[in-house]
Design a protein around this motif. Structure first.
Motif, PDB file in Angstrom:
ATOM      1  N   ASP A  98      10.110  25.919  26.124  1.00 14.89           N
ATOM      2  CA  ASP A  98       9.745  24.798  26.995  1.00 14.89           C
ATOM      3  C   ASP A  98      10.746  23.659  26.789  1.00 14.89           C
ATOM      4  O   ASP A  98      10.470  22.677  26.092  1.00 14.89           O
TER       5      ASP A  98
ATOM      6  N   ALA B   8      11.929  21.499  28.969  1.00 14.67           N
ATOM      7  CA  ALA B   8      11.592  20.246  29.641  1.00 14.67           C
ATOM      8  C   ALA B   8      10.785  19.344  28.705  1.00 14.67           C
ATOM      9  O   ALA B   8      11.087  18.151  28.551  1.00 14.67           O
ATOM     10  N   THR B   9       9.771  19.913  28.063  1.00 11.11           N
ATOM     11  CA  THR B   9       8.966  19.142  27.112  1.00 11.11           C
ATOM     12  C   THR B   9       9.799  18.771  25.889  1.00 11.11           C
ATOM     13  O   THR B   9       9.689  17.658  25.363  1.00 11.11           O
ATOM     14  N   ALA B  10      10.647  19.688  25.445  1.00 14.63           N
ATOM     15  CA  ALA B  10      11.497  19.405  24.282  1.00 14.63           C
ATOM     16  C   ALA B  10      12.401  18.211  24.565  1.00 14.63           C
ATOM     17  O   ALA B  10      12.548  17.310  23.718  1.00 14.63           O
TER      18      ALA B  10
ATOM     19  N   GLN C 217      11.555  10.455  23.750  1.00 18.35           N
ATOM     20  CA  GLN C 217      10.543   9.559  23.184  1.00 18.35           C
ATOM     21  C   GLN C 217      10.894   9.171  21.752  1.00 18.35           C
ATOM     22  O   GLN C 217      10.686   8.028  21.334  1.00 18.35           O
TER      23      GLN C 217
ATOM     24  N   ALA D   3       9.552  18.603  19.308  1.00 20.22           N
ATOM     25  CA  ALA D   3      10.535  19.038  20.307  1.00 20.22           C
ATOM     26  C   ALA D   3      11.133  20.382  19.923  1.00 20.22           C
ATOM     27  O   ALA D   3      11.308  21.268  20.772  1.00 20.22           O
TER      28      ALA D   3
ATOM     29  N   ARG E 288       8.686  23.142  20.665  1.00 22.94           N
ATOM     30  CA  ARG E 288       8.616  23.413  22.116  1.00 22.94           C
ATOM     31  C   ARG E 288       9.860  24.164  22.587  1.00 22.94           C
ATOM     32  O   ARG E 288       9.772  25.060  23.436  1.00 22.94           O
TER      33      ARG E 288
ATOM     34  N   SER F 170      11.939  15.838  26.776  1.00 18.02           N
ATOM     35  CA  SER F 170      11.118  14.633  26.914  1.00 18.02           C
ATOM     36  C   SER F 170      10.719  14.081  25.549  1.00 18.02           C
ATOM     37  O   SER F 170      10.766  12.864  25.320  1.00 18.02           O
ATOM     38  N   LEU F 171      10.341  14.959  24.639  1.00 20.28           N
ATOM     39  CA  LEU F 171       9.941  14.525  23.294  1.00 20.28           C
ATOM     40  C   LEU F 171      11.119  13.903  22.541  1.00 20.28           C
ATOM     41  O   LEU F 171      10.965  12.897  21.845  1.00 20.28           O
TER      42      LEU F 171
ATOM     43  N   TYR G  32       8.618  13.427  16.554  1.00 16.02           N
ATOM     44  CA  TYR G  32       8.990  13.801  17.923  1.00 16.02           C
ATOM     45  C   TYR G  32      10.027  14.927  17.895  1.00 16.02           C
ATOM     46  O   TYR G  32       9.960  15.866  18.701  1.00 16.02           O
TER      47      TYR G  32
ATOM     48  N   GLU H  43       1.280  17.466  16.977  1.00 20.49           N
ATOM     49  CA  GLU H  43       0.671  16.489  17.882  1.00 20.49           C
ATOM     50  C   GLU H  43      -0.358  15.643  17.140  1.00 20.49           C
ATOM     51  O   GLU H  43      -0.463  14.427  17.359  1.00 20.49           O
TER      52      GLU H  43
ATOM     53  N   TYR I 208      18.932  19.814  24.466  1.00 16.15           N
ATOM     54  CA  TYR I 208      17.805  20.251  25.285  1.00 16.15           C
ATOM     55  C   TYR I 208      18.005  19.873  26.749  1.00 16.15           C
ATOM     56  O   TYR I 208      17.617  20.630  27.648  1.00 16.15           O
TER      57      TYR I 208
END
Length: 327
Positions: free
Chosen positions: A245, A247-249, A255, A237, A240, A251-252, A233, A220, A273
């Motif tokens: 995780d 969901a975060t993976a 991005q 990911a 994560r 999303s990253l 990213y 980060e 993911y």
């Protein structure tokens, strides 16, 4: 004439007589002696005398020769010529090929002339070359052999603290299990300037150590320094995902695709993911299409494992994905 007898102090005249006056033959015999006893000064003294007497002839014979014997000899000759940067990079190549020999125990590698002149950039490149062949360096024996490298890293990083170079240097002690030195190099780099590569070096070290929370925090931090870097990213990911995780993976990964929409590995990770998170057949089909293009088969198979554990996926589609892992 044995390697041991050369290392014990046989003169160059004796070596040349044994080789029929051939300087190339003498070099091969002396390199054999160095291989048997890398710290012994006698073979280097004979090489220095040979370099002085037959410099032009040796230079011509060694040019373009990529053998271990030739590159090791060139490393020492470059040192004698005062070209410390190319000397250390040549030794890094030799070490990468055969890390089972303590090449850096050579007297010249610990010489103050060398340590006082070699640049951080060249030492960093040499460190990367030691890792080129993927040998396992995380053993007590390897740590002992690489002790002169660790000393050089400490001396040169203090004298020439270029952050990007220090971040690259940190890969060698990390590969050897010397995490303390890896972090120390990062600290020294941060004291000069905070750059993305140092944050990545920290993150990877924490990840190798198994501390995923610290690894994520460091990645980060790297993103704050280079927010358009798609690979960061993906790195975050992956951490994560390893933490569960997804969901975060997912999303990253999305991005990251905003910055590099056609990158195959990133697209595959995003599909994997999302599949694990929501059980999307379409995303699994996308992963199946992309998987053969992923160059790292270990990572490819990990993504397939993640995806195939998604909820309520058709068995035939999962079997098709699993079949890729077996190729």
């Amino acid at each position: 004439m044995s390697n041991q007898s050369v290392a014990a102090g046989v003169s160059l005249a004796g070596v040349m007589a044994h080789c029929g006056g051939s300087p190339v033959g003498a070099v091969e015999l002396l390199v054999g002696a160095i291989t048997s006893a890398p710290a012994a000064p006698e073979p280097y003294a004979a090489l220095a005398e040979l370099w002085h007497d037959r410099h032009s002839e040796l230079k011509e014979s060694l040019e373009g020769d990529g053998s271990l014997s030739a590159v090791l000899t060139q490393a020492y000759f470059l040192f004698l010529e005062g070209d410390m940067d190319n000397a250390v990079m040549a030794l890094g190549s030799v070490t990468g090929g055969r890390p089972d020999v303590a090449w850096a125990a050579a007297p010249w590698f610990g010489d103050t002339r060398f340590l006082g002149a070699v640049s951080a950039a060249a030492l960093a490149e040499a460190c990367l070359r030691t890792l080129d062949y993927g040998h396992d360096l995380d053993t007590d024996e390897m740590r002992e052999r690489f002790a002169p490298w660790f000393h050089a890293l400490d001396v040169v990083s203090e004298r020439d603290p270029v952050p990007d170079s220090l971040a690259a240097m940190a890969r060698l002690p990390r590969a050897c299990g010397r995490y303390d030195l890896s972090f120390a190099l990062c600290d020294r780099a941060d004291a000069v300037d905070r750059v993305m590569w140092t944050a990545v070096a920290r993150a990877v070290t924490w990840r190798v150590m198994g501390d995923l929370d610290q690894a994520a925090a460091a990645f980060e931090g790297a993103l704050l320094l280079d927010s358009a870097n798609w690979s960061l990213y993906l790195d975050l990911a992956d951490v994560r995902a390893e933490q569960g995780d997804f969901a975060t993976a997912a999303s990253l990964a999305e991005q990251g695709l905003e910055h590099e929409p056609y990158e195959v590995t990133l697209r595959a990770a995003s599909a994997a993911y999302r599949t694990r998170l929501a059980g999307s057949s379409d995303d699994l089909r996308a992963l199946i299409t992309l998987a053969p293009e992923i160059p790292n088969t270990t990572y490819r198979n990990l993504l397939i494992d993640y995806a195939c554990a998604g909820p309520k996926l058709p068995r035939r589609l999962v079997a098709k994905a699993r079949s890729i892992s077996k190729k």
